[in-house]
Design an enzyme around this catalytic site. Structure first.
Site, PDB file in Angstrom:
ATOM      1  CG  ASP A 235      -2.145   0.878   1.080  1.00  0.00           C
ATOM      2  OD1 ASP A 235      -2.275   1.562   0.042  1.00  0.00           O
ATOM      3  OD2 ASP A 235      -2.973   0.873   2.004  1.00  0.00           O
ATOM      4  CG  ASP A 296       0.703 -10.703  -9.828  1.00  0.00           C
ATOM      5  OD1 ASP A 296       1.174 -11.034 -10.924  1.00  0.00           O
ATOM      6  OD2 ASP A 296       1.242 -10.990  -8.744  1.00  0.00           O
TER       7      ASP A 296
END
Length: 643
Positions: A235, A296
């Protein structure tokens, strides 16, 4: 006064910082001008005398997860931590895991993942890696990974390998893994704190220019892998890159584009094919090139926050050149749909808190949107607050579409980026094609007051010849043979259809497939079938080879007849590189160089026949312009005789 995480993130993305994304859409090169020529008749075709070719060069990470299509099904702690603005207690974590195991794991939700509020985890290994989610927890990561594994589930971890806890920096006995000569304090810069007003300056950023930084970052990824963590949620990437937040301005020091790309590359290398990398809060500069190459999954909208319709569809509707580019997932999925699909990126619409929606229709719309976009479906409700809303996550026919790797796109009206022209794509009409050649159509009414009719025409929009069998997925009811998918939708309602063409061959349309390396939708030439075609299968575009990937389910191993529908307005034949591969990337057939004769005009289309070898089950058939190819084509569809 310290700014709390909740205050920082509650309204993230409400302020626009920049004008629309300047994604170039140049006209065709002069070499692609319409030129009359004689069509060649003796060109070799794939599988019958075609020439070997080098594999296509990809700009994406192209991992087993992206090649499989849709994102994971899982549960996340956000629904506890966000309302409390605090780390989840361990007993709450356990109670929700046990509930997940009994109520949702049988439907495929097989992972429990932590989330933010991590500043209170200061206990670290000798190499500075945190040992548990929070210091108040009795058990460490390894314990919970084993606990979940016993229940046939896995542990997902939220943590950024670029974070260094202050406790490790201040302990002179802590050294970088593999570098006993480098103390943890040596890989940070003085006062280079993550969000200096959050957590009492408890976390430093890694300085990737310092000796030992690479070993620390990659060692963090490896540390979690060794524990048995298959999913890492990373994050605050935008804050690392330039130190800016669109809502509050500067939050910490900027580390720069080059250092950001370096850090992502290190994580990518360490993750390999045994860990799924979820990138959260990225600016997605340069058309998401860094994230595409190294991750991804990417977040494409603001945080789920308090949940409900406003977060799903409301808020800011326009684009900004900073995180989050779009505020809500409807716009985010639409705007980044050119980057989704097999081998590209999984678009993450963030968590769903089903009980926060006002009606079952809104709940169905939320799950339908995540399903058609190929997003993860991440439950953030708790056992204590979900009430009677949990059914929306377990409807078997909806989950069956997700488990087949469905990744759809909105209906495109032209090839201009959505950030430049908001009318170029339709956020309320979506479709996607499954590997068996059938289709899924999702229709939405995002309006707040009027009941509306929505439809997609099977021939004009999807290129399906004649009528097809249409099934209402949520109602689990067959509607018979139809020529369109149509529904009358109340405000905030949706419809989800599974459509099965009657024809004996399976036609896979490039306009609804996965595009890479600059390949893109267009409809600026006549004569194609369906909603459009893919262009930019040419030299001189984005880095990497332009390509299109189709997911194809074969009933048995063997060689299959294939037809390509294409246009080549150049004066001579063009070549493309074609291959078929398994979802793990291993080769089934090719790569081979295929020659596409001139069609004399970009408005004239022709079919090229050949064969392709497929394995039994899922195959990824890819066509693109490699470095050894010449010319260019526009691609309409691939047709396979699978019966």
């Amino acid at each position: 006064m310290a700014i709390t995480r909740r205050a920082l993130l509650a309204s993230s993305g409400l302020i626009s910082l920049a004008t629309a994304l300047e994604l170039a859409h140049p006209a065709y090169a002069a070499a692609r001008s319409t030129t009359a020529a004689t069509t060649a008749t003796t060109s070799p075709t794939f599988g019958s005398g075609s020439l070997p070719a080098a594999p296509l060069t990809r700009t994406s990470r192209n991992s087993p997860w992206t090649r499989s299509g849709a994102g994971p099904l899982y549960w996340n702690i956000y629904g506890w931590s966000f309302p409390h603005n605090a780390p989840i207690p361990e007993d709450e974590w356990k109670a929700n895991i046990d509930w997940l195991a009994s109520d949702f794991a049988p439907s495929g939700y097989d992972m429990a993942c932590t989330d933010g509020w991590i500043e209170g985890s200061s206990r670290t290994t000798e190499h500075g890696y945190i040992t548990s989610y929070n210091d108040s927890w009795t058990h460490d990561w390894a314990y919970w990974a084993a606990y979940l594994a016993q229940r046939k589930m896995s542990l997902g971890v939220y943590y950024n390998p670029l974070w260094v806890h202050r406790a490790a920096v201040e302990d002179p006995t802590k050294t970088v893994v593999g570098r006993p000569d480098v103390k943890i304090a040596d890989i940070v810069a003085e006062n280079d704190f993550f969000a200096r007003d959050i957590g009492g300056n408890s976390l430093y950023w890694v300085d990737v220019t310092k000796p030992g930084a690479r070993e620390y970052v990659q060692g963090y990824v490896e540390y979690f892998k060794q524990i048995g963590v298959p999913f890492l949620r990373v994050d605050f990437l935008s804050w690392y890159e330039d130190g800016m937040d669109a809502n509050i301005g500067r939050v910490n020091a900027a580390h720069g584009r080059d250092n950001y790309v370096t850090a992502l590359h290190w994580m990518n290398e360490a993750a390999g094919d045994s860990m799924e990398v979820s990138l959260v809060m990225p600016h997605l500069f340069d058309n998401a090139s860094a994230e595409l190459a190294n991750g991804d999954m990417v977040r494409i909208n603001a945080d789920a926050d308090k949940g409900g319709w406003e977060r799903l569809s409301g808020g800011r509707q326009d684009w900004q050149n900073a995180w989050p580019n779009w505020f809500n997932p409807f716009c985010g999925f639409t705007g980044w749909s050119h980057r989704n699909g097999r081998g590209q990126l999984i678009l993450d619409g963030d968590f769903l808190r089903a009980h926060t929606f006002a009606s079952d229709e809104e709940r169905k719309t939320a799950v339908t949107l995540m399903t058609i976009a190929g997003s993860p479906i991440a439950i953030a409700d708790l056992y204590s607050d979900i009430g009677s809303s949990g059914w929306v996550f377990t409807q078997p026919e909806v989950l069956a579409l997700h488990k087949q790797g469905l990744v759809g796109k909105p209906l495109y009206h032209n090839g201009t980026p959505y950030s430049v022209d908001p009318s170029s794509r339709d956020t309320e009409r979506w479709a996607g094609q499954l590997p068996d050649g059938s289709w899924v159509v999702a229709l939405f009414n995002r309006g707040d007051s009027a009941t509306v009719d929505k439809s997609l025409h099977l021939s004009r929009d999807l290129g399906i010849a004649g009528s097809a069998k249409v099934r209402d997925v949520w109602a689990r009811r067959d509607l018979g043979l139809r020529t369109e998918a149509r529904a009358t939708l109340a405000p905030h309602a949706c419809a989800l259809f599974h459509i099965t063409p009657q024809r004996g061959v399976s036609r896979f349309h490039a306009a609804w497939a996965a595009w890479g390396g600059g390949a893109n939708f267009n409809n600026d030439h006549a004569g194609y079938g369906g909603s459009g075609f893919v262009d930019k299968l040419e030299a001189g575009g984005d880095p990497g080879d332009p390509l299109v990937t189709f997911a194809v389910q074969a009933p048995r191993a063997g060689r299959y007849s294939v037809r390509w529908r294409y246009a080549n307005g150049l004066a001579s034949a063009s070549t493309m590189t074609v291959s078929s591969e398994r979802a793990d990337g291993s080769v089934v057939d090719g790569p081979q160089k295929v020659s596409f004769p001139s069609t004399t005009s970009w408005d004239r289309w022709d079919d090229l026949a050949g064969t392709v070898r497929l394995q039994a089950g899922l195959n990824l058939v890819t066509i693109g312009r490699g470095a050894g190819d010449v010319g260019a084509i526009n691609l309409n569809w691939l047709e396979l005789q699978l019966g």
